[in-house]
Motif scaffolding. Sequence first.
Motif, PDB file in Angstrom:
ATOM      1  N   VAL A 112       5.363  -0.971   1.774  1.00  0.00           N
ATOM      2  CA  VAL A 112       4.735   0.303   1.455  1.00  0.00           C
ATOM      3  C   VAL A 112       5.562   1.010   0.389  1.00  0.00           C
ATOM      4  O   VAL A 112       6.741   0.700   0.216  1.00  0.00           O
ATOM      5  CB  VAL A 112       4.618   1.200   2.714  1.00  0.00           C
ATOM      6  N   ASP A 113       4.935   1.944  -0.327  1.00  0.00           N
ATOM      7  CA  ASP A 113       5.653   2.653  -1.388  1.00  0.00           C
ATOM      8  C   ASP A 113       6.657   3.635  -0.803  1.00  0.00           C
ATOM      9  O   ASP A 113       7.702   3.885  -1.392  1.00  0.00           O
ATOM     10  CB  ASP A 113       4.669   3.403  -2.303  1.00  0.00           C
ATOM     11  N   ARG A 114       6.320   4.228   0.318  1.00  0.00           N
ATOM     12  CA  ARG A 114       7.298   5.061   1.023  1.00  0.00           C
ATOM     13  C   ARG A 114       6.882   5.189   2.480  1.00  0.00           C
ATOM     14  O   ARG A 114       5.742   4.913   2.834  1.00  0.00           O
ATOM     15  CB  ARG A 114       7.441   6.419   0.358  1.00  0.00           C
ATOM     16  N   ALA A 115       7.844   5.565   3.310  1.00  0.00           N
ATOM     17  CA  ALA A 115       7.562   5.610   4.758  1.00  0.00           C
ATOM     18  C   ALA A 115       8.473   6.613   5.426  1.00  0.00           C
ATOM     19  O   ALA A 115       9.474   7.046   4.849  1.00  0.00           O
ATOM     20  CB  ALA A 115       7.783   4.229   5.358  1.00  0.00           C
ATOM     21  N   MET A 116       8.109   6.939   6.675  1.00  0.00           N
ATOM     22  CA  MET A 116       8.995   7.766   7.485  1.00  0.00           C
ATOM     23  C   MET A 116       9.861   6.856   8.345  1.00  0.00           C
ATOM     24  O   MET A 116       9.717   5.631   8.306  1.00  0.00           O
ATOM     25  CB  MET A 116       8.178   8.730   8.347  1.00  0.00           C
ATOM     26  N   ALA A 117      10.731   7.447   9.131  1.00  0.00           N
ATOM     27  CA  ALA A 117      11.730   6.668   9.871  1.00  0.00           C
ATOM     28  C   ALA A 117      11.107   5.688  10.838  1.00  0.00           C
ATOM     29  O   ALA A 117      11.684   4.638  11.138  1.00  0.00           O
ATOM     30  CB  ALA A 117      12.671   7.611  10.605  1.00  0.00           C
ATOM     31  N   THR A 173      13.710  -0.577   0.990  1.00  0.00           N
ATOM     32  CA  THR A 173      14.450  -1.353   1.982  1.00  0.00           C
ATOM     33  C   THR A 173      15.158  -2.497   1.270  1.00  0.00           C
ATOM     34  O   THR A 173      14.664  -3.056   0.296  1.00  0.00           O
ATOM     35  CB  THR A 173      13.532  -1.923   3.080  1.00  0.00           C
ATOM     36  N   TRP A 231       8.806   3.630  10.548  1.00  0.00           N
ATOM     37  CA  TRP A 231       8.400   2.357   9.948  1.00  0.00           C
ATOM     38  C   TRP A 231       9.593   1.432   9.861  1.00  0.00           C
ATOM     39  O   TRP A 231      10.612   1.759   9.277  1.00  0.00           O
ATOM     40  CB  TRP A 231       7.805   2.608   8.555  1.00  0.00           C
ATOM     41  N   ARG A 232       9.432   0.246  10.442  1.00  0.00           N
ATOM     42  CA  ARG A 232      10.554  -0.686  10.496  1.00  0.00           C
ATOM     43  C   ARG A 232      10.427  -1.793   9.465  1.00  0.00           C
ATOM     44  O   ARG A 232      11.228  -2.719   9.442  1.00  0.00           O
ATOM     45  CB  ARG A 232      10.594  -1.331  11.895  1.00  0.00           C
ATOM     46  N   GLY A 233       9.409  -1.737   8.620  1.00  0.00           N
ATOM     47  CA  GLY A 233       9.176  -2.830   7.688  1.00  0.00           C
ATOM     48  C   GLY A 233       9.718  -2.510   6.303  1.00  0.00           C
ATOM     49  O   GLY A 233      10.493  -1.576   6.109  1.00  0.00           O
ATOM     50  N   SER A 234       9.286  -3.289   5.320  1.00  0.00           N
ATOM     51  CA  SER A 234       9.784  -3.140   3.954  1.00  0.00           C
ATOM     52  C   SER A 234       9.242  -1.896   3.290  1.00  0.00           C
ATOM     53  O   SER A 234       8.103  -1.484   3.529  1.00  0.00           O
ATOM     54  CB  SER A 234       9.353  -4.344   3.099  1.00  0.00           C
ATOM     55  N   VAL A 235      10.077  -1.307   2.431  1.00  0.00           N
ATOM     56  CA  VAL A 235       9.652  -0.208   1.583  1.00  0.00           C
ATOM     57  C   VAL A 235       9.993  -0.591   0.150  1.00  0.00           C
ATOM     58  O   VAL A 235      11.133  -0.929  -0.153  1.00  0.00           O
ATOM     59  CB  VAL A 235      10.367   1.112   1.955  1.00  0.00           C
ATOM     60  N   GLY A 236       9.010  -0.566  -0.727  1.00  0.00           N
ATOM     61  CA  GLY A 236       9.254  -0.921  -2.124  1.00  0.00           C
ATOM     62  C   GLY A 236       7.945  -1.335  -2.750  1.00  0.00           C
ATOM     63  O   GLY A 236       6.963  -1.577  -2.054  1.00  0.00           O
ATOM     64  N   ALA A 237       7.928  -1.407  -4.083  1.00  0.00           N
ATOM     65  CA  ALA A 237       6.702  -1.820  -4.771  1.00  0.00           C
ATOM     66  C   ALA A 237       6.344  -3.236  -4.348  1.00  0.00           C
ATOM     67  O   ALA A 237       7.213  -4.017  -3.959  1.00  0.00           O
ATOM     68  CB  ALA A 237       6.910  -1.754  -6.276  1.00  0.00           C
ATOM     69  N   GLN A 276       6.559   2.639  -7.744  1.00  0.00           N
ATOM     70  CA  GLN A 276       6.254   3.394  -6.539  1.00  0.00           C
ATOM     71  C   GLN A 276       5.840   4.826  -6.855  1.00  0.00           C
ATOM     72  O   GLN A 276       4.929   5.354  -6.229  1.00  0.00           O
ATOM     73  CB  GLN A 276       7.454   3.380  -5.589  1.00  0.00           C
ATOM     74  N   THR A 304       0.844  -1.185   0.000  1.00  0.00           N
ATOM     75  CA  THR A 304       0.000   0.000   0.000  1.00  0.00           C
ATOM     76  C   THR A 304       0.881   1.237   0.000  1.00  0.00           C
ATOM     77  O   THR A 304       2.108   1.131  -0.106  1.00  0.00           O
ATOM     78  CB  THR A 304      -1.007  -0.034   1.173  1.00  0.00           C
ATOM     79  N   ARG A 305       0.265   2.404   0.104  1.00  0.00           N
ATOM     80  CA  ARG A 305       1.022   3.629  -0.129  1.00  0.00           C
ATOM     81  C   ARG A 305       2.000   3.947   1.008  1.00  0.00           C
ATOM     82  O   ARG A 305       3.184   4.112   0.785  1.00  0.00           O
ATOM     83  CB  ARG A 305       0.052   4.790  -0.343  1.00  0.00           C
TER      84      ARG A 305
END
Lengths: 271, 388, 153
Positions: free
Chosen positions: A169-174, C74, A176-182, C144, A142-143
């Motif tokens: 998620v597509d993007r996050a702030m600091a 990430t 967030w400890r999980g994955s970021v990416g499509a 993204q 999700t976004r």
Amino acid sequence: MTPVFYRVLRTRQETRDTFTLDLEPPAGTEVLRFSPGQFNMLYAFGVGEVPISVSGDPGRTRSLIHTIREVGAVTHAMRKLKRGDPLGVRGPFGNSWPVEEGFDRDVVIVAGGIGLAPLRPSLYSILTHREKYGRVVLLYGTRTPDDILFRKELESWRAHLDLSVHVTVDRAMASWRGSVGAVTSIIPRARFDSSSALVMICGPEAMMRFTVLELQNHGVGLDQIYVSTERNMKCAIGFCGHCQLGPTFVCKDGPIFRYDRIQPFFEIREI
Amino acid sequence: MTGQFSEQQRILESGHLQKLIEALSNSGHRIIGPTVRDGAIVYGDLNSADDLPSGWTDEQDGGTYHLKKRNDKALFGFNQGPDSWKKFLFPPRTRLWQADLKGKTPEITNEPATEQKMAFIGVRSCDLHAIDVQDRVFIQPAIANPSYQVRRQGAFIVAVNCGQAGGTCFCTSMNTGPRASKGYDLALTEIIEGERHYFLVQVGTERGLEMIEKVPTRSAGATELEKAKAVVARAAGQMGRQMDTTGIKDLLYRNYRNPRWENVASRCLTCANCTMVCPTCFCSTVEDVTNLKGDHAERWQRWDSCFTMDLSYIHGGSVRTSTKARYRQWMTHKLATWIDQFGTSGCVGCGRCITWCPVAIDITEEVRAIRESEERIEETTEGHHGNT
Amino acid sequence: METLRPILAEHPFFQNLEEHHLELIVGCASNVRFDAGDFVFRHGEQANQFYLIREGMVSLEMFVTGRGPVKVQTIGEGDILGWSWLVPPYRWMFDAHATELTRAVALDGKCLRNKSEQDHDLGYQLLKRFATVVQENLDAARLQILNIYEVSA
């Protein structure tokens, strides 16, 4: 068909633009029975009617659950509903996720954004008979972390020893400890037999298309993949012509299609 | 339907057509037929045979229609106008139900079925096929449209075999005419020779037989049967347009990305005339309305068109925003996907869409252009092989 | 360095290399560890290494004034981190921040650059592999930025 008026039992705001309604049927009647992936036409009195997938457990008959994203006048009116207010229900319509085809196979569920709502009933069905399936994987994109739907439930699913859950998620702030990416970037994280797995995808059309391509790159056949499509609906019974996607009526031939059967039309722009 | 009644061929003098109309009216039918209004021949309520367009014909071509006086008193000597029988079987605006808020619960009141049964006078063969096409849409095995079904079953159909074809007609290409072959209670062929003016009447159903027996007729002779055949043959030879339907479904399925769509899009105004005059188009939409107090709501159904932006609107925008996509949807639905959906073509060759398009877009020409564009590609490929 | 050879040899990224190339690469490898919160590299620094993540997670971030550090990707277990060492002027564009305890194999990029200039076959093998990494990251980044989960106006 005329709407039957259910009553709002409970409302819950899930994310900034998405909410869940828990509905009880008219006194003395039973909640309608549905299969995972089916939808109802929900009618806000005097405002209008929209198609919304059922997001609850098909095996649970006490109330009817719909998760709705506020995108226009009708869904805005639904967000304002309070306990005891009426909501018209017509349905269920459409076909359903082929959950039984997952028996003795790995099952991969890929959801994007609000797409997790129409898929949740199939996950409930699978968990009710977990022993019938091979590995079960849920991939959700999700976004941003604030847009994660059913977050607590996702966390509890992730705690299952026999369920693999990956969220990105597509993007996050600091914080967030999980994955970021499509969402495609977490497909390699999942362990499943690509040549035989059953895959069910729901989300924005672009997301479904690029997810299918990524799965193909990993050796999954197009006849293993099912997607849920969406079109404008008015009658939901194949008379008004609105929901056509090529030769199909999404309201009755769909909304769920095996990808190889819909591919020639799905990939044509503005079809 | 006609098989068992093929022996029942009668001659009805033109002056006695009024008696048929009276018989239908006396048995409770609302009489609907062609009549001249606002410079066109349209379908409306008839009080008597005098309301028929006696001595009128029409001249039609792409984007062109006007009436012209004939030099005889033919009652059906014209072709299709801007409307069709779908106006009556599938009305442009109907209320589906009403609801009133009683306390906190809305109560729905269904619409009562009080419409008078109808008699259609002068249904052309192409329109008979169009009615059958709409039957397949609205009376489906899984779920039927109840109000359509009621109107349809009550409709008494007096068909008319065309004696001339119009500038935009192509029923012979679509195998839908000009001779009415099924779907009627009675079928008339108008014959005028000198002073004589009569109809050959073909009976199609039991109730058609009952009705014609209330009217003075005599049995038809061999010469009269021959004359009727000649009338129809004359129409078949005059078709203003032609469409090659060989493999048309696959042709269009192959050509979703053909540049021809851009070409037609540069002309199309998305005015939706074609969908309104087309006798098989069935798109409809639903409107939910309330009073100012908000305690009374109604749901109305009305005709819609795939040329509108609204039709394909889902949150965020329409699926088909470009003119190209909307024209392509209309034409590929009419000629190709309709076949997969309902087992026949959606087009009956009536030509109305060509006549009533303000910029004279011609569906037969568009099909031809797409077919030819494929042949050109083949030729080009062969040419290259020849050169290497 | 002998202990790192099996780790590298088994990783899909280093499969199908000629023996002497693998030896070269192993010779440029070292074990590294980042505690949660450590920076692996920072925007603007010289890029002379790349990493094979063995466990943990690193996030690529850009600090945006008024918003704070925004994570754009990430990189986790089994992934390759960093290609700026391959392209002049060899400078990191993003911050790379370990979000949890992370163990990785660091590969000496400067050393491999020099060796690739002399042995073009080695260079080709490395560039071939990094082309895939760049493509996957570019595709994902483009998906993204499509912002598909938004309801358009």
